[in-house]
Design a protein around this motif. Structure first.
Motif, PDB file in Angstrom:
ATOM      1  N   GLN A 150     -73.795  17.831  67.575  1.00  0.00           N
ATOM      2  CA  GLN A 150     -72.800  18.769  68.478  1.00  0.00           C
ATOM      3  C   GLN A 150     -72.899  20.297  66.996  1.00  0.00           C
ATOM      4  O   GLN A 150     -73.019  19.695  66.184  1.00  0.00           O
ATOM      5  N   SER A 151     -73.693  21.741  68.345  1.00  0.00           N
ATOM      6  CA  SER A 151     -73.205  22.396  66.972  1.00  0.00           C
ATOM      7  C   SER A 151     -72.089  23.261  67.390  1.00  0.00           C
ATOM      8  O   SER A 151     -71.486  23.601  68.679  1.00  0.00           O
ATOM      9  N   PHE A 152     -71.923  24.238  65.888  1.00  0.00           N
ATOM     10  CA  PHE A 152     -70.259  24.794  65.613  1.00  0.00           C
ATOM     11  C   PHE A 152     -70.314  25.653  64.953  1.00  0.00           C
ATOM     12  O   PHE A 152     -71.283  26.445  64.498  1.00  0.00           O
ATOM     13  N   ILE A 153     -69.597  26.419  65.736  1.00  0.00           N
ATOM     14  CA  ILE A 153     -69.367  27.735  64.600  1.00  0.00           C
ATOM     15  C   ILE A 153     -68.023  28.424  63.977  1.00  0.00           C
ATOM     16  O   ILE A 153     -67.424  27.725  64.616  1.00  0.00           O
ATOM     17  N   TYR A 154     -68.373  28.353  63.556  1.00  0.00           N
ATOM     18  CA  TYR A 154     -66.893  30.058  62.694  1.00  0.00           C
ATOM     19  C   TYR A 154     -66.831  30.771  62.043  1.00  0.00           C
ATOM     20  O   TYR A 154     -68.327  30.965  61.174  1.00  0.00           O
ATOM     21  N   ASP A 155     -65.928  31.350  61.287  1.00  0.00           N
ATOM     22  CA  ASP A 155     -66.496  32.494  60.414  1.00  0.00           C
ATOM     23  C   ASP A 155     -65.877  32.476  59.005  1.00  0.00           C
ATOM     24  O   ASP A 155     -64.528  31.702  58.944  1.00  0.00           O
ATOM     25  N   GLU A 156     -66.580  32.213  58.489  1.00  0.00           N
ATOM     26  CA  GLU A 156     -66.610  31.963  57.414  1.00  0.00           C
ATOM     27  C   GLU A 156     -65.254  33.209  56.387  1.00  0.00           C
ATOM     28  O   GLU A 156     -64.773  32.172  55.663  1.00  0.00           O
ATOM     29  N   ASN A 157     -65.618  33.831  56.394  1.00  0.00           N
ATOM     30  CA  ASN A 157     -63.947  34.786  55.836  1.00  0.00           C
ATOM     31  C   ASN A 157     -62.678  34.425  56.585  1.00  0.00           C
ATOM     32  O   ASN A 157     -62.219  35.307  56.103  1.00  0.00           O
ATOM     33  N   CYS A 158     -62.604  32.881  57.684  1.00  0.00           N
ATOM     34  CA  CYS A 158     -61.247  32.655  58.370  1.00  0.00           C
ATOM     35  C   CYS A 158     -60.804  33.789  59.444  1.00  0.00           C
ATOM     36  O   CYS A 158     -59.403  33.881  59.766  1.00  0.00           O
ATOM     37  N   ASN A 159     -61.525  34.592  59.694  1.00  0.00           N
ATOM     38  CA  ASN A 159     -61.050  36.281  61.550  1.00  0.00           C
ATOM     39  C   ASN A 159     -61.317  35.148  61.843  1.00  0.00           C
ATOM     40  O   ASN A 159     -62.201  34.033  62.600  1.00  0.00           O
ATOM     41  N   GLU A 160     -60.539  35.670  63.365  1.00  0.00           N
ATOM     42  CA  GLU A 160     -60.561  34.984  64.819  1.00  0.00           C
ATOM     43  C   GLU A 160     -62.174  34.709  65.269  1.00  0.00           C
ATOM     44  O   GLU A 160     -62.917  35.490  64.612  1.00  0.00           O
ATOM     45  N   GLY A 183     -49.084  31.767  67.964  1.00  0.00           N
ATOM     46  CA  GLY A 183     -49.766  33.080  67.577  1.00  0.00           C
ATOM     47  C   GLY A 183     -51.391  32.586  67.772  1.00  0.00           C
ATOM     48  O   GLY A 183     -52.062  33.492  67.507  1.00  0.00           O
ATOM     49  N   LYS A 184     -51.568  31.208  67.502  1.00  0.00           N
ATOM     50  CA  LYS A 184     -53.062  30.825  66.721  1.00  0.00           C
ATOM     51  C   LYS A 184     -52.773  30.314  67.799  1.00  0.00           C
ATOM     52  O   LYS A 184     -53.124  28.883  68.345  1.00  0.00           O
ATOM     53  N   ILE A 207     -59.727  32.253  68.829  1.00  0.00           N
ATOM     54  CA  ILE A 207     -60.509  31.403  68.163  1.00  0.00           C
ATOM     55  C   ILE A 207     -59.762  31.064  66.475  1.00  0.00           C
ATOM     56  O   ILE A 207     -60.590  31.767  65.972  1.00  0.00           O
ATOM     57  N   LYS A 208     -58.976  30.419  66.523  1.00  0.00           N
ATOM     58  CA  LYS A 208     -59.183  30.004  64.960  1.00  0.00           C
ATOM     59  C   LYS A 208     -59.615  28.722  63.842  1.00  0.00           C
ATOM     60  O   LYS A 208     -59.414  28.248  63.336  1.00  0.00           O
ATOM     61  N   THR A 209     -59.750  28.208  65.009  1.00  0.00           N
ATOM     62  CA  THR A 209     -61.158  26.800  64.651  1.00  0.00           C
ATOM     63  C   THR A 209     -62.501  26.919  64.962  1.00  0.00           C
ATOM     64  O   THR A 209     -62.526  27.917  65.641  1.00  0.00           O
TER      65      THR A 209
END
Length: 117
Positions: free
Chosen positions: A87-97, A111-112, A47-49
């Protein structure tokens, strides 16, 4: 959907669009309206978002590449744009999936994989 498209084109959102903390206010730019289809998966998908942690059934972390960040963000507002519910969310700080298993529907574009909050 037409109202959303018009608000994006005219840069007049109902709520402020932001990326994390309040000092990361976002600016939007309408590019195009596309058709995408809802998808389901029982295996890991990238996931990219940002990802609502309530939608994560399982999580695969690559400690060498990823730097996951967890933030609490408002998802509903009272009058005066005061937060009503967060609510709590996560994401990758380096913009990785971020690879997760989710039971929530997601969408694929170019493709995303996109998982709406």
């Amino acid at each position: 959907m037409e109202q959303l498209e018009e608000r994006l084109k005219s840069e007049t959102p109902i709520y402020p669009i932001f990326l994390g903390a309040a000092n990361y206010i976002a600016k939007t730019q309408f590019i195009d309206r596309i058709k995408i289809e809802e998808q389901k998966s029982i295996d890991f998908i990238g996931i990219k978002t940002i990802i609502n942690i309530n939608h994560i059934k399982d999580l695969k972390i690559d400690f060498k590449k990823q730097r996951l960040v967890k933030e609490k963000m408002p998802i509903d507002f009272l009058k005066g744009r005061n937060p009503k519910k967060s609510q709590s969310f996560i994401y990758d700080e380096n913009c990785n999936e971020v690879f997760i298993i989710t039971e929530k529907e997601y969408y694929n574009y170019n493709g995303k994989n996109i998982l709406f909050i």
